[in-house]
Design an enzyme around this catalytic site. Structure first.
Site, short mmCIF file in Angstrom:
data_model
loop_
_atom_site.label_atom_id
_atom_site.label_comp_id
_atom_site.label_asym_id
_atom_site.label_seq_id
_atom_site.Cartn_x
_atom_site.Cartn_y
_atom_site.Cartn_z
CE LYS A 13 -2.20 -0.75 3.84
NZ LYS A 13 -1.52 -1.95 4.32
NE ARG A 88 -3.77 -0.69 10.30
CZ ARG A 88 -2.59 -0.36 9.73
NH1 ARG A 88 -2.45 0.76 9.07
NH2 ARG A 88 -1.59 -1.15 9.86
NE ARG A 127 7.40 -3.44 6.19
CZ ARG A 127 6.13 -3.07 6.21
NH1 ARG A 127 5.60 -2.46 5.18
NH2 ARG A 127 5.38 -3.33 7.25
NE ARG A 133 7.38 -0.77 10.16
CZ ARG A 133 6.24 -0.62 9.52
NH1 ARG A 133 6.19 0.01 8.38
NH2 ARG A 133 5.13 -1.11 10.04
NE ARG A 144 2.55 -4.76 11.71
CZ ARG A 144 3.64 -4.77 10.93
NH1 ARG A 144 4.72 -5.40 11.33
NH2 ARG A 144 3.64 -4.16 9.79
P1 ADP Z 1 1.52 -1.85 8.14
O1 ADP Z 1 0.56 -1.50 7.04
O2 ADP Z 1 2.72 -2.56 7.63
O3 ADP Z 1 0.90 -2.50 9.31
P2 ADP Z 1 1.62 0.92 9.04
O4 ADP Z 1 2.80 1.80 8.92
O5 ADP Z 1 0.41 1.25 8.22
O6 ADP Z 1 2.16 -0.53 8.71
O7 ADP Z 1 1.14 0.84 10.57
C1 ADP Z 1 2.02 0.54 11.62
C2 ADP Z 1 1.27 0.53 12.95
O8 ADP Z 1 0.69 1.82 13.19
C3 ADP Z 1 0.08 -0.43 13.03
O9 ADP Z 1 0.47 -1.74 13.36
C4 ADP Z 1 -0.74 0.23 14.15
O10 ADP Z 1 -0.21 -0.03 15.42
C5 ADP Z 1 -0.56 1.71 13.87
N1 ADP Z 1 -1.64 2.25 13.02
C6 ADP Z 1 -1.53 2.74 11.76
N2 ADP Z 1 -2.72 3.14 11.27
C7 ADP Z 1 -3.62 2.90 12.25
C8 ADP Z 1 -5.04 3.07 12.37
N3 ADP Z 1 -5.81 3.59 11.38
N4 ADP Z 1 -5.64 2.71 13.54
C9 ADP Z 1 -4.93 2.21 14.55
N5 ADP Z 1 -3.61 1.99 14.50
C10 ADP Z 1 -2.94 2.34 13.38
#
Ligand code: ADP
Length: 209
Positions: A13, A88, A127, A133, A144
């Site tokens: 994404k 999400r 990654r 990370r 996750r």
């Molecule tokens: P990925 O898509 O690889 O999980 P992101 O960078 O989108 O990575 O998100 C990393 C973390 O940030 C998530 O695991 C969560 O803890 C938090 N996060 C991101 N977006 C949201 C959201 N909309 N609601 C709640 N937590 C979020």
């Protein structure tokens, strides 16, 4: 144009969001990046968020909803946005929907990145090695993926019912995936601009779910 991306971690994404933003001159709003920025700056929000993120859990809805709103308004005034990582959860989706509808700026399309779990695990392991990370360890990655399946996948049905879901095959060369997405978005743009064809969100209305 206001576009959302939904897909499991590792589906690509982030990469595609940047390309969509460049191609259509949109702002990219990535909640993961915004949260990591808060963590890096040591803000109150960042301190709370870090605990959830390190475990691979979602940050509480109200924090994320609050953090995202101003950005959506700003970006919308400048021509639109592509949202990566928000909404999400169903609660976030409902809040975003009511909020956007009240302002007359509902989402146009949701792109759902489809990909098998085996492929995801391989990508995420790569990654983890490259980016270091703190939430990319094998155990957290598995968690996750579960969080995605339980909390985020229901949004696929939700947006399908609203008539704005488009599945995207997220496996294959990155350029080919971008081409598929661009074609979808160009088609959508042309369709909504021609002959007063309205957005499905308006046609369905807020109580149509
Ligand atoms: P990925 O898509 O690889 O999980 P992101 O960078 O989108 O990575 O998100 C990393 C973390 O940030 C998530 O695991 C969560 O803890 C938090 N996060 C991101 N977006 C949201 C959201 N909309 N609601 C709640 N937590 C979020």
């Amino acid at each position: 144009m206001r576009v959302l991306l939904i897909g499991p971690p590792g589906a690509g994404k982030g990469t595609q969001a940047s390309r969509i933003a460049d191609h259509f001159d949109l702002a990219r709003i990535a909640t993961g990046d915004l949260l990591r920025e808060q963590v890096a700056n040591g803000t109150e929000l960042g301190k709370v968020a870090k605990e959830y993120m390190d475990r691979g859990d979602l940050v509480p809805d109200d924090l994320v909803i609050e953090m995202t709103r101003d950005r959506m308004v700003e970006a919308n005034e400048e021509g639109g946005y592509v949202l990566d990582g928000y909404p999400r959860t169903l609660a976030q989706a409902e809040a975003a929907y009511r909020w956007a509808l009240a302002r007359g700026i509902p989402f146009d399309l949701t792109l759902y990145f489809e990909i098998e779990e085996q492929e995801l695990l391989a990508r995420l392991a790569g990654r983890a090695r490259e980016e270091h990370r703190s939430d990319d360890t094998e155990e957290t990655v598995r968690h996750r993926l579960e969080v995605f399946a339980n909390q985020t996948r229901p949004l696929v049905d939700y947006y399908q019912r609203r008539g704005i879901l488009v599945p995207i095959n997220a496996v294959g060369p990155i350029d080919a995936i971008s081409e598929e997405i661009f074609a979808t978005l160009h088609w959508h743009k042309a369709r909504t601009m021609s002959a007063g064809v309205n957005r499905p969100e308006w046609v369905l209305g807020p109580t149509a779910t």
